[in-house]
Motif scaffolding. Structure first.
Motif, mmCIF file in Angstrom:
data_model
loop_
_atom_site.group_PDB
_atom_site.id
_atom_site.type_symbol
_atom_site.label_atom_id
_atom_site.label_comp_id
_atom_site.label_asym_id
_atom_site.label_seq_id
_atom_site.Cartn_x
_atom_site.Cartn_y
_atom_site.Cartn_z
ATOM 1 N N ILE A 27 0.920 -1.325 -0.283
ATOM 2 C CA ILE A 27 0.217 -0.439 0.292
ATOM 3 C C ILE A 27 1.237 1.395 -0.192
ATOM 4 C CG2 ILE A 27 -2.072 1.061 1.408
ATOM 5 C CD1 ILE A 27 -2.758 -1.463 2.370
ATOM 6 N N ARG A 28 0.750 2.246 -1.236
ATOM 7 C CA ARG A 28 1.538 3.470 -1.117
ATOM 8 C C ARG A 28 0.338 4.319 0.076
ATOM 9 N NH1 ARG A 28 0.979 7.457 -5.056
ATOM 10 N NH2 ARG A 28 -0.998 6.016 -6.107
ATOM 11 N N LYS A 29 1.278 5.175 -0.035
ATOM 12 C CA LYS A 29 0.470 6.683 0.842
ATOM 13 C C LYS A 29 0.343 7.782 0.005
ATOM 14 C CE LYS A 29 0.742 9.748 4.210
ATOM 15 N NZ LYS A 29 1.643 10.646 5.923
ATOM 16 N N VAL A 30 -0.801 7.791 -0.471
ATOM 17 C CA VAL A 30 -1.302 9.022 -1.272
ATOM 18 C C VAL A 30 -1.741 9.839 -0.273
ATOM 19 C CG1 VAL A 30 -3.155 9.600 -2.517
ATOM 20 C CG2 VAL A 30 -2.187 6.551 -2.601
ATOM 21 N N PRO A 31 -1.118 11.378 -0.768
ATOM 22 C CA PRO A 31 -1.529 12.172 0.069
ATOM 23 C C PRO A 31 -3.433 12.853 0.098
ATOM 24 C CG PRO A 31 0.435 12.592 -1.024
ATOM 25 C CD PRO A 31 -0.346 11.486 -1.470
ATOM 26 N N GLY A 32 -3.478 12.441 1.035
ATOM 27 C CA GLY A 32 -4.785 13.285 0.739
ATOM 28 C C GLY A 32 -5.660 12.171 0.772
ATOM 29 N N GLY A 33 -5.234 10.339 0.917
ATOM 30 C CA GLY A 33 -5.563 9.105 0.652
ATOM 31 C C GLY A 33 -7.269 9.338 1.661
ATOM 32 N N ALA A 34 -8.133 8.878 1.029
ATOM 33 C CA ALA A 34 -9.384 8.117 1.808
ATOM 34 C C ALA A 34 -9.148 7.401 3.063
ATOM 35 C CB ALA A 34 -10.678 7.923 1.385
ATOM 36 N N PHE A 49 -4.216 0.595 -11.768
ATOM 37 C CA PHE A 49 -4.093 1.355 -10.283
ATOM 38 C C PHE A 49 -5.103 2.911 -10.262
ATOM 39 C CE2 PHE A 49 -1.762 -1.981 -7.486
ATOM 40 C CZ PHE A 49 -2.181 -2.867 -8.269
ATOM 41 N N LEU A 50 -6.101 3.097 -9.510
ATOM 42 C CA LEU A 50 -6.478 4.562 -9.297
ATOM 43 C C LEU A 50 -6.484 4.896 -7.964
ATOM 44 C CD1 LEU A 50 -9.319 4.262 -12.445
ATOM 45 C CD2 LEU A 50 -7.213 5.324 -12.378
ATOM 46 N N ASP A 51 -6.164 5.716 -7.829
ATOM 47 C CA ASP A 51 -6.121 6.183 -5.919
ATOM 48 C C ASP A 51 -7.643 6.836 -6.132
ATOM 49 O OD1 ASP A 51 -4.593 9.003 -6.682
ATOM 50 O OD2 ASP A 51 -3.583 8.021 -6.920
ATOM 51 N N SER A 52 -8.192 7.379 -4.718
ATOM 52 C CA SER A 52 -8.680 8.628 -4.481
ATOM 53 C C SER A 52 -8.706 10.104 -4.884
ATOM 54 C CB SER A 52 -9.176 8.473 -2.943
ATOM 55 O OG SER A 52 -8.611 8.895 -2.360
ATOM 56 N N GLY A 53 -7.930 10.213 -5.608
ATOM 57 C CA GLY A 53 -7.238 11.486 -5.941
ATOM 58 C C GLY A 53 -7.496 10.820 -7.810
ATOM 59 N N HIS A 54 -7.507 9.937 -8.074
ATOM 60 C CA HIS A 54 -8.013 9.823 -9.340
ATOM 61 C C HIS A 54 -8.940 9.376 -10.145
ATOM 62 C CE1 HIS A 54 -3.340 10.451 -9.093
ATOM 63 N NE2 HIS A 54 -3.180 11.532 -10.006
ATOM 64 N N THR A 55 -9.545 8.956 -9.005
ATOM 65 C CA THR A 55 -10.840 8.710 -9.659
ATOM 66 C C THR A 55 -12.252 9.643 -10.286
ATOM 67 O OG1 THR A 55 -11.150 6.766 -7.277
ATOM 68 C CG2 THR A 55 -13.049 6.981 -8.430
#
Length: 199
Positions: free
Chosen positions: A20-27, A188-194
């Protein structure tokens, strides 16, 4: 959503691994990295995907970008458990710098248990010019044809990682004559790119 990073282990059915990669602002990841504690319970659902090795004798090219190594690793470990590790295998692992490479011991473990021809090529897109890195540099797409050669259309491609990487590789493969039915991927899409529907 996260992909398993290990094959199913009947001896330890309650243990699961993720990269799991830490995503800035990730939910989820902001909580995970700041507040999660050992012993805390999480409720999981799934799996729901269909990213698995298809039966074939064709060679495999497995491409991972960043945390996309997780499902690639699990798929290859499962192939070893299922006695399907006799196919030629090329693993391409894309990262920005040498410091971003991880899981190399796991890849070496796969190498030791893979009975077919095995090639592993890490490719760095942003490694400093003056660094001692002697491996490949640039984008994965720069190296697909040189590595796979004239047999590119015969491979089955399994890819996980960022959508731009996947899309670029699919374009190279299809232009090189690889049938679409031999291309499998998980973007792979993080919550910032959904994507969210308008209105």
């Amino acid at each position: 959503s996260y992909s398993f990073a290990t094959a199913h282990d009947a001896a330890h059915p309650d243990a699961v691994d993720f990269f799991i990669r830490k995503v800035p602002g990730g939910a989820f990841t902001e909580w995970l990295f700041a507040k999660a504690a050992v012993g805390q319970w999480l409720k999981l659902r799934g799996p729901y995907g269909d990213f698995c090795l298809r039966p074939s004798a064709n060679a495999i090219v497995a491409i991972a970008g960043g945390s996309g190594l997780a499902p690639i690793k699990a798929l290859l470990e499962q192939a070893i458990r299922d006695k399907q590790a006799n196919r030629p295998l090329v693993i391409l692992f894309g990262a920005r710098t040498e410091q971003d490479l991880y899981g190399l011991d796991d890849i070496d473990q796969i190498r030791r248990n893979w009975t077919g021809r095995f090639v592993f090529e890490p490719i760095l897109s942003n490694e400093a010019e003056g660094s001692p890195w002697k491996g490949r540099r640039g984008l994965i797409t720069d190296h697909l044809k040189p590595i796979l050669g004239e047999r590119l259309p015969d491979y089955h491609a399994y890819m996980c990682g960022p959508p731009p990487m996947i899309d670029a590789c699919v374009e190279v493969f299809t232009q090189g004559g690889m049938p679409g039915k031999q291309i499998f991927f998980d973007k792979f899409l993080d919550s910032g790119h959904t994507a969210h529907p308008a209105g």
